[in-house]
Design an enzyme around this catalytic site. Structure first.
Site, PDB file in Angstrom:
ATOM      1  N   TYR A 146       0.750   5.096  12.194  1.00 51.82           N
ATOM      2  CA  TYR A 146       0.590   6.007  11.331  1.00 51.82           C
ATOM      3  C   TYR A 146      -0.827   5.680  10.308  1.00 51.82           C
ATOM      4  CZ  TYR A 146       0.680   9.295   7.417  1.00 51.82           C
ATOM      5  OH  TYR A 146       0.792  10.422   6.304  1.00 51.82           O
ATOM      6  N   ASP A 241      -6.228  -0.919  10.397  1.00 50.14           N
ATOM      7  CA  ASP A 241      -5.769  -0.172   8.994  1.00 50.14           C
ATOM      8  C   ASP A 241      -4.651  -1.106   8.311  1.00 50.14           C
ATOM      9  OD1 ASP A 241      -4.259   1.430   7.433  1.00 50.14           O
ATOM     10  OD2 ASP A 241      -3.953   3.038   8.807  1.00 50.14           O
ATOM     11  N   LYS A 269      -2.244   1.397  -1.168  1.00 55.14           N
ATOM     12  CA  LYS A 269      -1.127   0.777  -1.711  1.00 55.14           C
ATOM     13  C   LYS A 269      -1.312  -0.395  -2.700  1.00 55.14           C
ATOM     14  CE  LYS A 269       1.326   2.209   2.468  1.00 55.14           C
ATOM     15  NZ  LYS A 269       2.247   3.460   2.207  1.00 55.14           N
TER      16      LYS A 269
HETATM   17  N1  PMP Z   1      -2.245   3.897   6.944  1.00 58.22           N
HETATM   18  C1  PMP Z   1      -0.727   3.338   6.783  1.00 58.22           C
HETATM   19  C2  PMP Z   1      -0.749   2.203   7.894  1.00 58.22           C
HETATM   20  C3  PMP Z   1       0.122   3.540   6.173  1.00 58.22           C
HETATM   21  O1  PMP Z   1       1.101   3.143   6.052  1.00 58.22           O
HETATM   22  C4  PMP Z   1      -0.174   4.825   5.259  1.00 58.22           C
HETATM   23  C5  PMP Z   1       0.717   5.304   4.329  1.00 58.22           C
HETATM   24  N2  PMP Z   1       2.190   4.861   4.593  1.00 58.22           N
HETATM   25  C6  PMP Z   1      -1.405   5.544   5.329  1.00 58.22           C
HETATM   26  C7  PMP Z   1      -2.422   4.907   6.067  1.00 58.22           C
HETATM   27  C8  PMP Z   1      -1.826   6.707   4.376  1.00 58.22           C
HETATM   28  O2  PMP Z   1      -2.025   6.298   2.976  1.00 58.22           O
HETATM   29  P1  PMP Z   1      -1.523   7.443   1.912  1.00 58.22           P
HETATM   30  O3  PMP Z   1      -0.256   7.815   1.982  1.00 58.22           O
HETATM   31  O4  PMP Z   1      -1.898   6.443   0.648  1.00 58.22           O
HETATM   32  O5  PMP Z   1      -2.390   8.289   1.937  1.00 58.22           O
END
Ligand code: PMP
Length: 440
Positions: A146, A241, A269
């Protein structure tokens, strides 16, 4: 029985009238486990308190940011001071420079950093940069990873041998979907095959180097090394990511653990310490394509605002000064060993995947190395286990396909209590005593 006439239920009913599904992000909706999402009122260290004054040990940590636990005294202090000074200028401030200096000074291959306000913004922007830099359109992503809710990432694998994606949500054009190629995680041959036919058109390979969004699934070293080589050979950018893993599995994220340098990296995060901050960064030559020095446009009214940045900066400073990673590894290993005992005592062969303070229990024999395997887990059983744990005061992520997060505020006693409660929750869940499920 919990989840009967609670204030959470009252709030949820009000919320459903005015907020789609009653929540501002689907992952918190309890859709996967049934029941009513808990509404929280307070938090401290590793404890959460809900609107009914029930206390929980927190293994969600706001989905990752709270590696130091909630309300760390130093973070609270800088926030209070900052609130009294200024919360946003829409103009440069000292804190954003210090945050960028700290990250670029500590992480190999990140020469420049651009701050945004969420992980989604970071990944969308990094992909645009990769396209602008390479002059190519296509992106390779992996099933089960994701990367936020940007159009190019909400794509599922097409059927059969077709690697071109199909939209996994209405509202995404077929054109966008066609530019996203889906491969299987930890399957280097699959990626190689895509590069053989599409190599000239691929701008980037986007990967969670340790996946957290199909439950925890680490990459093999060969897989990440192979991606690095393929990208270099074909002139595509490798993008890690690390929204979840950055500053979590090590200060330098998975890139540090594997010793592999991506061309771009995305953060979220922890870099915001519980406030909305995301970031993307990488080599100077790539990042200099970003506006205003380069032609790739990317902007944000609240980007780099001193309040959010203060929380992230103080969090990262604490992580540098008193690295918690050895302790988190010990706590993680203790929880893993305990859950393995619980599994054995239940006479089951469930799978536990872990990397440091990120851990997932899959209710199935393993191994789980990718999405297809992860989806074989018994999610009904997970739902019952989740509710049994909730009743015992343990707040786990309300989905099988998530990581539990341990924080530096957890203690050995907390972990041991969690294991004990897991043992009784497992036997209740296996007996199928569903409580509080299905009412939401
Ligand atoms: N990339 C990864 C690996 C994530 O785990 C997440 C959120 N869980 C995101 C992108 C998206 O981040 P956000 O919810 O702050 O938009």
């Amino acid at each position: 029985m919990v989840q009967k006439e609670t204030r959470s239920r009252e709030l949820f009913e009000r919320a459903r009238r005015v907020i789609p599904g009653g929540v501002n992000s689907p992952a918190r909706a309890f859709g996967a486990v049934g029941g009513v999402p808990i509404f929280f009122a307070g938090a401290s260290g590793n404890r959460l308190v809900d609107v009914d004054d029930r206390e929980y040990v927190d293994y969600v940590g706001s989905w990752g940011p709270f590696i130091l636990g909630h309300q760390h005294p130093r973070v609270v202090e800088v926030l209070l001071r900052q609130v009294e000074t200024a919360t946003s200028f829409g103009a440069p401030c000292r804190q954003e420079v210090e945050l960028a200096e700290l990250v670029t000074g500590a992480i190999d291959g990140v020469d420049m950093l651009r701050l945004v306000s969420s992980g989604t913004e970071a990944t969308m922007s990094a992909l645009r940069v990769a396209r602008g830099f390479t002059g190519r359109n296509r992106v390779v992503k992996f099933a089960g990873c994701y990367h936020g809710h940007g159009d190019s990432f909400l794509i599922s694998a097409g059927s059969g041998l077709l690697t071109h994606g199909v939209p996994s949500s209405p509202g995404i054009t077929p054109g966008t979907a066609a530019d996203t190629l889906i491969a299987d995680y930890n399957d280097l041959d699959g990626v190689r095959a895509i590069f053989e036919t599409e190599g000239e058109e691929i701008a980037a390979v986007f990967v969670e180097p340790i996946a957290g969004n199909m439950g925890v699934v680490p990459s093999t070293r060969e897989f990440l090394e192979g991606l690095r080589e393929l990208c270099t050979e074909h002139g595509a950018l490798l993008i890690f990511d690390e929204v979840m893993t950055g500053f979590r599995v090590a200060f330098g994220g998975a890139a540090e653990i594997y010793g592999i340098r991506p061309d771009l990296v995305t953060y979220g995060k922890i870099i915001g310490g519980g406030l909305p901050v995301g970031a993307y960064g990488g080599k100077k030559e790539v990042m200099e394509i970003v506006s205003p020095i380069g032609p790739v446009y990317q902007a944000g009214t609240l980007s780099g605002n001193p309040l959010a940045v203060a929380a992230g900066l103080e969090t990262l400073r604490i992580l540098r000064e008193e690295p918690p990673y050895d302790r988190l590894e010990e706590l993680g290993a203790r929880l893993e060993a305990g859950l393995r005992r619980v599994t054995a005592e239940a006479g089951e062969e469930w799978t536990i995947n872990r990397q440091g303070s990120m851990i997932t229990l899959f209710f199935m024999p393993g191994p789980v190395t990718g999405y297809a395997e992860a989806t074989l887990s018994d999610t009904e059983l997970f739902g019952r286990f989740f509710h049994e744990m909730l009743e015992r005061g343990e707040y786990l992520p309300p989905s099988q396909f998530e990581s539990w997060f341990i924080s530096a505020a957890h203690t050995v006693e907390d972990i041991d209590r969690t294991i004990e409660r897991a043992a009784s929750a497992v036997s209740a869940a296996v007996r199928g005593e569903r409580r509080g499920v299905g009412a939401g």
